[in-house]
Write a protein that holds these residues in place. Structure first.
Motif, PDB file in Angstrom:
ATOM      1  N   ILE A   6     -30.203 -30.493 -19.366  1.00  0.00           N
ATOM      2  CA  ILE A   6     -28.761 -30.563 -19.112  1.00  0.00           C
ATOM      3  C   ILE A   6     -28.236 -29.198 -18.682  1.00  0.00           C
ATOM      4  CG2 ILE A   6     -26.511 -30.858 -20.217  1.00  0.00           C
ATOM      5  CD1 ILE A   6     -27.731 -33.100 -21.882  1.00  0.00           C
ATOM      6  N   GLY A   7     -28.697 -28.150 -19.381  1.00  0.00           N
ATOM      7  CA  GLY A   7     -28.259 -26.809 -19.040  1.00  0.00           C
ATOM      8  C   GLY A   7     -28.636 -26.405 -17.630  1.00  0.00           C
ATOM      9  N   VAL A   8     -29.855 -26.697 -17.234  1.00  0.00           N
ATOM     10  CA  VAL A   8     -30.313 -26.355 -15.881  1.00  0.00           C
ATOM     11  C   VAL A   8     -29.518 -27.141 -14.846  1.00  0.00           C
ATOM     12  CG1 VAL A   8     -32.262 -26.502 -14.283  1.00  0.00           C
ATOM     13  CG2 VAL A   8     -32.610 -25.629 -16.600  1.00  0.00           C
ATOM     14  N   PHE A   9     -29.299 -28.428 -15.093  1.00  0.00           N
ATOM     15  CA  PHE A   9     -28.512 -29.240 -14.153  1.00  0.00           C
ATOM     16  C   PHE A   9     -27.107 -28.657 -13.994  1.00  0.00           C
ATOM     17  CE2 PHE A   9     -30.992 -33.438 -15.018  1.00  0.00           C
ATOM     18  CZ  PHE A   9     -32.027 -32.970 -14.219  1.00  0.00           C
ATOM     19  N   LEU A  10     -26.495 -28.251 -15.111  1.00  0.00           N
ATOM     20  CA  LEU A  10     -25.139 -27.719 -15.049  1.00  0.00           C
ATOM     21  C   LEU A  10     -25.094 -26.375 -14.326  1.00  0.00           C
ATOM     22  CD1 LEU A  10     -23.885 -28.633 -18.644  1.00  0.00           C
ATOM     23  CD2 LEU A  10     -23.032 -29.569 -16.490  1.00  0.00           C
ATOM     24  N   ILE A  11     -26.091 -25.551 -14.545  1.00  0.00           N
ATOM     25  CA  ILE A  11     -26.123 -24.254 -13.864  1.00  0.00           C
ATOM     26  C   ILE A  11     -26.344 -24.443 -12.368  1.00  0.00           C
ATOM     27  CG2 ILE A  11     -27.445 -22.114 -13.619  1.00  0.00           C
ATOM     28  CD1 ILE A  11     -27.927 -22.255 -16.671  1.00  0.00           C
ATOM     29  N   LEU A  18     -17.358 -22.989 -14.393  1.00  0.00           N
ATOM     30  CA  LEU A  18     -17.339 -23.621 -15.706  1.00  0.00           C
ATOM     31  C   LEU A  18     -18.642 -24.368 -15.999  1.00  0.00           C
ATOM     32  CD1 LEU A  18     -13.685 -24.923 -16.094  1.00  0.00           C
ATOM     33  CD2 LEU A  18     -14.827 -23.177 -17.433  1.00  0.00           C
ATOM     34  N   SER A  19     -19.229 -24.996 -14.990  1.00  0.00           N
ATOM     35  CA  SER A  19     -20.492 -25.703 -15.222  1.00  0.00           C
ATOM     36  C   SER A  19     -21.602 -24.707 -15.543  1.00  0.00           C
ATOM     37  CB  SER A  19     -20.866 -26.554 -14.011  1.00  0.00           C
ATOM     38  OG  SER A  19     -21.128 -25.755 -12.880  1.00  0.00           O
ATOM     39  N   SER A  20     -21.567 -23.520 -14.929  1.00  0.00           N
ATOM     40  CA  SER A  20     -22.565 -22.497 -15.244  1.00  0.00           C
ATOM     41  C   SER A  20     -22.404 -22.016 -16.680  1.00  0.00           C
ATOM     42  CB  SER A  20     -22.443 -21.313 -14.274  1.00  0.00           C
ATOM     43  OG  SER A  20     -22.734 -21.711 -12.956  1.00  0.00           O
ATOM     44  N   VAL A  21     -21.148 -21.826 -17.117  1.00  0.00           N
ATOM     45  CA  VAL A  21     -20.902 -21.452 -18.513  1.00  0.00           C
ATOM     46  C   VAL A  21     -21.415 -22.545 -19.447  1.00  0.00           C
ATOM     47  CG1 VAL A  21     -19.095 -21.056 -20.236  1.00  0.00           C
ATOM     48  CG2 VAL A  21     -18.934 -19.973 -17.988  1.00  0.00           C
ATOM     49  N   TYR A  43     -25.486 -27.030 -10.632  1.00  0.00           N
ATOM     50  CA  TYR A  43     -24.410 -27.848 -10.064  1.00  0.00           C
ATOM     51  C   TYR A  43     -23.353 -26.972  -9.402  1.00  0.00           C
ATOM     52  CZ  TYR A  43     -20.149 -30.763 -10.218  1.00  0.00           C
ATOM     53  OH  TYR A  43     -18.992 -31.425  -9.914  1.00  0.00           O
ATOM     54  N   ARG A  44     -23.008 -27.296  -8.163  1.00  0.00           N
ATOM     55  CA  ARG A  44     -21.932 -26.601  -7.464  1.00  0.00           C
ATOM     56  C   ARG A  44     -21.099 -27.636  -6.716  1.00  0.00           C
ATOM     57  NH1 ARG A  44     -26.231 -23.387  -5.917  1.00  0.00           N
ATOM     58  NH2 ARG A  44     -26.143 -24.145  -3.771  1.00  0.00           N
ATOM     59  N   GLN A  84     -23.093 -27.392  -2.154  1.00  0.00           N
ATOM     60  CA  GLN A  84     -24.193 -28.336  -2.096  1.00  0.00           C
ATOM     61  C   GLN A  84     -23.783 -29.557  -1.299  1.00  0.00           C
ATOM     62  OE1 GLN A  84     -24.597 -28.743  -6.330  1.00  0.00           O
ATOM     63  NE2 GLN A  84     -26.405 -27.455  -6.431  1.00  0.00           N
ATOM     64  N   ASP A  85     -24.777 -30.255  -0.770  1.00  0.00           N
ATOM     65  CA  ASP A  85     -24.455 -31.485  -0.073  1.00  0.00           C
ATOM     66  C   ASP A  85     -24.047 -32.549  -1.083  1.00  0.00           C
ATOM     67  OD1 ASP A  85     -26.928 -33.469  -0.551  1.00  0.00           O
ATOM     68  OD2 ASP A  85     -27.686 -31.426  -0.369  1.00  0.00           O
ATOM     69  N   VAL A  86     -23.377 -33.576  -0.591  1.00  0.00           N
ATOM     70  CA  VAL A  86     -22.787 -34.595  -1.460  1.00  0.00           C
ATOM     71  C   VAL A  86     -23.846 -35.285  -2.307  1.00  0.00           C
ATOM     72  CG1 VAL A  86     -21.521 -36.769  -1.483  1.00  0.00           C
ATOM     73  CG2 VAL A  86     -20.848 -34.962   0.103  1.00  0.00           C
TER      74      VAL A  86
END
Length: 232
Positions: free
Chosen positions: A77-82, A93-96, A84-85, A18-20
């Motif tokens: 929060i879950g969607v943001f973490l999934i 780990l963020s997907s988990v 997130y790259r 992802q971009d910064v």
């Protein structure tokens, strides 16, 4: 002639990365939600109940007027973490963690005594699944703080200030969940105005919110400084 520092030499860009700005915004979203949930849930419950209505635990808000806020906040929060790259390690780990956060939201904790004195077998089983998801989620979030975020190269033999924030937040999460576990085993202080489980969960969520807020670089005083070019 201008020479490049090692920090300026970067590997080829990952086409899946992802971009910064997107990375920072997702970190900011996770951080803000983590900071707001422990405050919004009891305050909102008190306002909607027209009385000071404290909670046995953050998860117990599922059985209050704030159910939709609790479930919606965790799912966000879950969607943001999934989504997130950053690098392969953080991506996995963020997907988990995102799946675990959604699991915490969708599998409610066992109802407190104020709701039902005798939970059914299904409610107890679902509550155990909830605890497993919650323990896994906090474990992953603590690992983010202690091992993934707090890995900045030392400058002059000293850790940057932001790394100390991550380390403190990580150990606060560990201590908070440890307190929840001990209180659950020993059945401590369930008649206190603020119970140990709620305080442990709330402090842990606040800590991971602070860590992700700092990582988003929204707090400019703790943001890493850009590398400077060295003039030969």
């Amino acid at each position: 002639m201008t020479a490049r520092t090692p920090a300026d030499v970067r590997p080829p860009a990952d086409p899946q990365a992802q971009d910064v700005r997107t990375v920072r915004r997702l970190r900011l979203g996770v951080g803000v939600l983590g900071l707001l949930l422990p405050i919004v849930l009891p305050v909102g419950n008190s306002l909607t109940s027209a009385r000071i209505a404290l909670l046995d635990s953050m998860s117990a808000s599922y059985y209050t007027h704030m159910r939709n806020v609790f479930v919606g906040g965790l799912c966000a929060i879950g969607v943001f973490l999934i989504c997130y790259r950053h690098d392969r390690r953080e991506d996995r780990l963020s997907s988990v963690a995102g799946v675990l956060a959604i699991g915490v939201a969708l599998f409610p904790t066992e109802p407190p005594d104020s709701v039902t004195a005798h939970p059914s077998g299904v409610q107890t089983a679902v509550g155990m699944v909830h605890l497993a998801f919650a323990a896994g989620l906090f474990g992953v979030l603590a690992y983010f703080c202690l091992r993934l975020f707090a890995d900045s190269p030392a400058t002059g033999g000293r850790r940057p200030a932001r790394d100390w924030v991550y380390l403190v937040c990580g150990w606060v999460i560990v201590a908070g969940i440890g307190a929840v576990a001990v209180a659950g085993v020993l059945h401590l202080a369930r008649d206190w105005p603020l119970t140990v489980p709620y305080l442990g969960e709330a402090v842990s969520v606040l800590a991971f919110g602070v860590a992700w807020l700092v990582k988003s670089e929204a707090l400019t005083g703790l943001a890493p400084r850009p590398a400077r070019a060295v003039t030969a």
